[in-house]
Design a protein around this motif. Sequence first.
Motif, PDB file in Angstrom:
ATOM      1  N   TYR A   1     -41.455  -5.140   9.029  1.00 24.91           N
ATOM      2  CA  TYR A   1     -40.893  -5.236   7.676  1.00 24.91           C
ATOM      3  C   TYR A   1     -41.714  -6.163   6.773  1.00 24.91           C
ATOM      4  O   TYR A   1     -41.253  -6.601   5.731  1.00 24.91           O
ATOM      5  CB  TYR A   1     -39.424  -5.670   7.734  1.00 24.91           C
ATOM      6  CG  TYR A   1     -38.591  -4.622   8.434  1.00 24.91           C
ATOM      7  CD1 TYR A   1     -38.068  -3.547   7.726  1.00 24.91           C
ATOM      8  CD2 TYR A   1     -38.382  -4.673   9.808  1.00 24.91           C
ATOM      9  CE1 TYR A   1     -37.346  -2.560   8.369  1.00 24.91           C
ATOM     10  CE2 TYR A   1     -37.661  -3.690  10.467  1.00 24.91           C
ATOM     11  CZ  TYR A   1     -37.139  -2.633   9.737  1.00 24.91           C
ATOM     12  OH  TYR A   1     -36.437  -1.645  10.371  1.00 24.91           O
ATOM     13  N   SER A   2     -42.914  -6.469   7.237  1.00 25.24           N
ATOM     14  CA  SER A   2     -43.877  -7.221   6.430  1.00 25.24           C
ATOM     15  C   SER A   2     -45.132  -6.357   6.363  1.00 25.24           C
ATOM     16  O   SER A   2     -45.747  -6.074   7.393  1.00 25.24           O
ATOM     17  CB  SER A   2     -44.163  -8.559   7.121  1.00 25.24           C
ATOM     18  OG  SER A   2     -45.275  -9.190   6.531  1.00 25.24           O
TER      19      SER A   2
ATOM     20  N   ASP B   1     -52.391  -6.923  10.102  1.00 25.13           N
ATOM     21  CA  ASP B   1     -51.619  -7.156  11.325  1.00 25.13           C
ATOM     22  C   ASP B   1     -50.552  -8.245  11.177  1.00 25.13           C
ATOM     23  O   ASP B   1     -49.877  -8.595  12.146  1.00 25.13           O
ATOM     24  CB  ASP B   1     -52.548  -7.464  12.506  1.00 25.13           C
ATOM     25  CG  ASP B   1     -53.439  -8.659  12.244  1.00 25.13           C
ATOM     26  OD1 ASP B   1     -53.400  -9.207  11.112  1.00 25.13           O
ATOM     27  OD2 ASP B   1     -54.184  -9.046  13.161  1.00 25.13           O
ATOM     28  N   GLU B   2     -50.343  -8.755   9.972  1.00 18.87           N
ATOM     29  CA  GLU B   2     -49.203  -9.656   9.724  1.00 18.87           C
ATOM     30  C   GLU B   2     -47.989  -8.765   9.460  1.00 18.87           C
ATOM     31  O   GLU B   2     -47.687  -8.406   8.329  1.00 18.87           O
ATOM     32  CB  GLU B   2     -49.494 -10.567   8.522  1.00 18.87           C
ATOM     33  CG  GLU B   2     -50.639 -11.543   8.789  1.00 18.87           C
ATOM     34  CD  GLU B   2     -51.154 -12.231   7.526  1.00 18.87           C
ATOM     35  OE1 GLU B   2     -50.379 -12.422   6.575  1.00 18.87           O
ATOM     36  OE2 GLU B   2     -52.349 -12.565   7.489  1.00 18.87           O
ATOM     37  N   LEU B   3     -47.310  -8.407  10.534  1.00 23.54           N
ATOM     38  CA  LEU B   3     -46.273  -7.362  10.454  1.00 23.54           C
ATOM     39  C   LEU B   3     -44.847  -7.890  10.515  1.00 23.54           C
ATOM     40  O   LEU B   3     -43.900  -7.113  10.448  1.00 23.54           O
ATOM     41  CB  LEU B   3     -46.487  -6.364  11.605  1.00 23.54           C
ATOM     42  CG  LEU B   3     -47.715  -5.449  11.469  1.00 23.54           C
ATOM     43  CD1 LEU B   3     -48.002  -4.741  12.790  1.00 23.54           C
ATOM     44  CD2 LEU B   3     -47.526  -4.436  10.354  1.00 23.54           C
ATOM     45  N   GLY B   4     -44.696  -9.200  10.655  1.00 25.62           N
ATOM     46  CA  GLY B   4     -43.361  -9.776  10.813  1.00 25.62           C
ATOM     47  C   GLY B   4     -43.118 -10.132  12.261  1.00 25.62           C
ATOM     48  O   GLY B   4     -43.945  -9.828  13.138  1.00 25.62           O
ATOM     49  N   GLU B   5     -41.975 -10.805  12.524  1.00 21.62           N
ATOM     50  CA  GLU B   5     -41.681 -11.154  13.915  1.00 21.62           C
ATOM     51  C   GLU B   5     -40.187 -11.014  14.190  1.00 21.62           C
ATOM     52  O   GLU B   5     -39.365 -11.040  13.263  1.00 21.62           O
ATOM     53  CB  GLU B   5     -42.173 -12.571  14.238  1.00 21.62           C
ATOM     54  CG  GLU B   5     -41.556 -13.631  13.369  1.00 21.62           C
ATOM     55  CD  GLU B   5     -42.246 -14.990  13.521  1.00 21.62           C
ATOM     56  OE1 GLU B   5     -43.408 -15.047  13.946  1.00 21.62           O
ATOM     57  OE2 GLU B   5     -41.585 -15.983  13.192  1.00 21.62           O
ATOM     58  N   GLY B   6     -39.847 -10.864  15.459  1.00 22.44           N
ATOM     59  CA  GLY B   6     -38.444 -10.681  15.844  1.00 22.44           C
ATOM     60  C   GLY B   6     -37.864  -9.473  15.138  1.00 22.44           C
ATOM     61  O   GLY B   6     -38.481  -8.414  15.063  1.00 22.44           O
TER      62      GLY B   6
ATOM     63  N   ALA C   1     -40.979 -16.429   3.844  1.00 23.01           N
ATOM     64  CA  ALA C   1     -39.530 -16.628   3.748  1.00 23.01           C
ATOM     65  C   ALA C   1     -38.751 -15.543   4.493  1.00 23.01           C
ATOM     66  O   ALA C   1     -37.659 -15.801   5.003  1.00 23.01           O
ATOM     67  CB  ALA C   1     -39.108 -16.645   2.275  1.00 23.01           C
ATOM     68  N   PHE C   2     -39.305 -14.343   4.551  1.00 26.28           N
ATOM     69  CA  PHE C   2     -38.557 -13.207   5.122  1.00 26.28           C
ATOM     70  C   PHE C   2     -39.270 -12.567   6.305  1.00 26.28           C
ATOM     71  O   PHE C   2     -39.047 -11.400   6.613  1.00 26.28           O
ATOM     72  CB  PHE C   2     -38.273 -12.186   4.006  1.00 26.28           C
ATOM     73  CG  PHE C   2     -37.580 -12.799   2.825  1.00 26.28           C
ATOM     74  CD1 PHE C   2     -36.287 -13.302   2.949  1.00 26.28           C
ATOM     75  CD2 PHE C   2     -38.223 -12.921   1.600  1.00 26.28           C
ATOM     76  CE1 PHE C   2     -35.650 -13.906   1.876  1.00 26.28           C
ATOM     77  CE2 PHE C   2     -37.592 -13.522   0.516  1.00 26.28           C
ATOM     78  CZ  PHE C   2     -36.300 -14.015   0.653  1.00 26.28           C
TER      79      PHE C   2
ATOM     80  N   ARG D   1     -33.867  -7.477   6.591  1.00 29.38           N
ATOM     81  CA  ARG D   1     -33.065  -7.257   5.380  1.00 29.38           C
ATOM     82  C   ARG D   1     -33.904  -7.327   4.110  1.00 29.38           C
ATOM     83  O   ARG D   1     -33.429  -7.024   3.023  1.00 29.38           O
ATOM     84  CB  ARG D   1     -31.912  -8.268   5.320  1.00 29.38           C
ATOM     85  CG  ARG D   1     -30.862  -7.964   6.401  1.00 29.38           C
ATOM     86  CD  ARG D   1     -29.643  -8.826   6.241  1.00 29.38           C
ATOM     87  NE  ARG D   1     -29.018  -8.605   4.948  1.00 29.38           N
ATOM     88  CZ  ARG D   1     -28.382  -9.552   4.264  1.00 29.38           C
ATOM     89  NH1 ARG D   1     -28.304 -10.773   4.750  1.00 29.38           N
ATOM     90  NH2 ARG D   1     -27.825  -9.271   3.102  1.00 29.38           N
ATOM     91  N   VAL D   2     -35.153  -7.764   4.272  1.00 32.35           N
ATOM     92  CA  VAL D   2     -36.099  -7.725   3.154  1.00 32.35           C
ATOM     93  C   VAL D   2     -37.379  -7.076   3.664  1.00 32.35           C
ATOM     94  O   VAL D   2     -37.954  -7.515   4.663  1.00 32.35           O
ATOM     95  CB  VAL D   2     -36.428  -9.129   2.615  1.00 32.35           C
ATOM     96  CG1 VAL D   2     -37.375  -9.035   1.419  1.00 32.35           C
ATOM     97  CG2 VAL D   2     -35.161  -9.879   2.222  1.00 32.35           C
TER      98      VAL D   2
END
Length: 376
Positions: free
Chosen positions: A216-217, A206-211, A179-180, A185-186
Amino acid sequence: MPKAVFLYSDEFAHYDYGLTHPLKMRRLRLVYELLHAYGVFADPDVALIEPKPAREEDARSFHTEDYLAVLRALDEGIYPSNPYAYGLGPGDNPIFPGLYRLALLITGSSLEAARLVDARETPVAFSVAGGLHHALPHRASGFCYLDDPVIAIKWLLERGHRVAYVDIDAHHGDGVQLAFYDTDRVLTISLHEDGRFLFPGTGFVDELGEGAGYGYSVNVPLYPGTDDETYVWAFEEIVPPLIELYRPDVLVTQLGVDSFATDPLTDLRLTTHGYTRVVARLKSFGLPWVALGGGGYNLSNVARAWTLAFAIMCGIELPDELPPAGRDALRREGFDVRHLRDPEPTTSSDPRVREQAEKSVRYIQEHVLRRLAARS
Ligand SMILES: [Zn+2]
């Protein structure tokens, strides 16, 4: 102002996933009974609040219209022709009477916790039924129909908050991460048993978020058999420094207790010792705190660990000897238990436990902590 709020409804225990399903709704009543037996609710600074169901439009902030329509129809006795397309049916996410009503009630409980904390009506609210972190926008997953953590966090975002979400369930908090994933922001942080060995099979370092969400993950996968000592070490290395750098307005935590050594579904080896150290550390941040429940399939662990967790939230110390009414409640479920705490913390002699924890921690230090420190 109460120093802590416990959200609970007797109605939770009216629903049943089925005789052979590991998630027992009556575990929540057991937590309530144990806290009550200890006299926690007699404390004038502690509030007990009965939640109301969320509105369907609250669930729309994350879930798709057609999935919600299927859930709504189920409670009206209308079965979809293709339940498995929505993750529903015999197995993890069974169809049982009132399941949508229950999912909305749980979501309403977590939303009320968020509202209480946002309005500064209490520093910490514990939605013990919440923390159903696997539900996806268009389908049920991992015993979860509606993703109450996501819906509560979205509500907090609408009010302008930056949120840190810390998930200590044995399973990866995949629905919340998804979701985030693309927002800063999260900040989502999940400590869990390595996805190579356990559902849902995600949550790798390595699932670190995108954009805008890159970095932030955060995922801390741990080896099967991870003990109190190693778990607390990894938590201390990652979570406090991240919170300090990110400086959230609100802390949302998923406090699943399926990480315990005696949980029937997982392979982590925590006890009340490691668990309470982590919960006490979360409290020490001094942030407005929305606490959610989560997994937990050994009913004695669930009752004892969440009683201890809520006592920490309240800042009270409970005696280790269980009160007679608490012992009776546990005995009714087949547990002959005398003490609130487990006798000893666990230590592992398997070198892979420490090796993997160190590897996960180092990766996050290099790819997340250093980067975040450079920005602030
Ligand atoms: Zn779990």
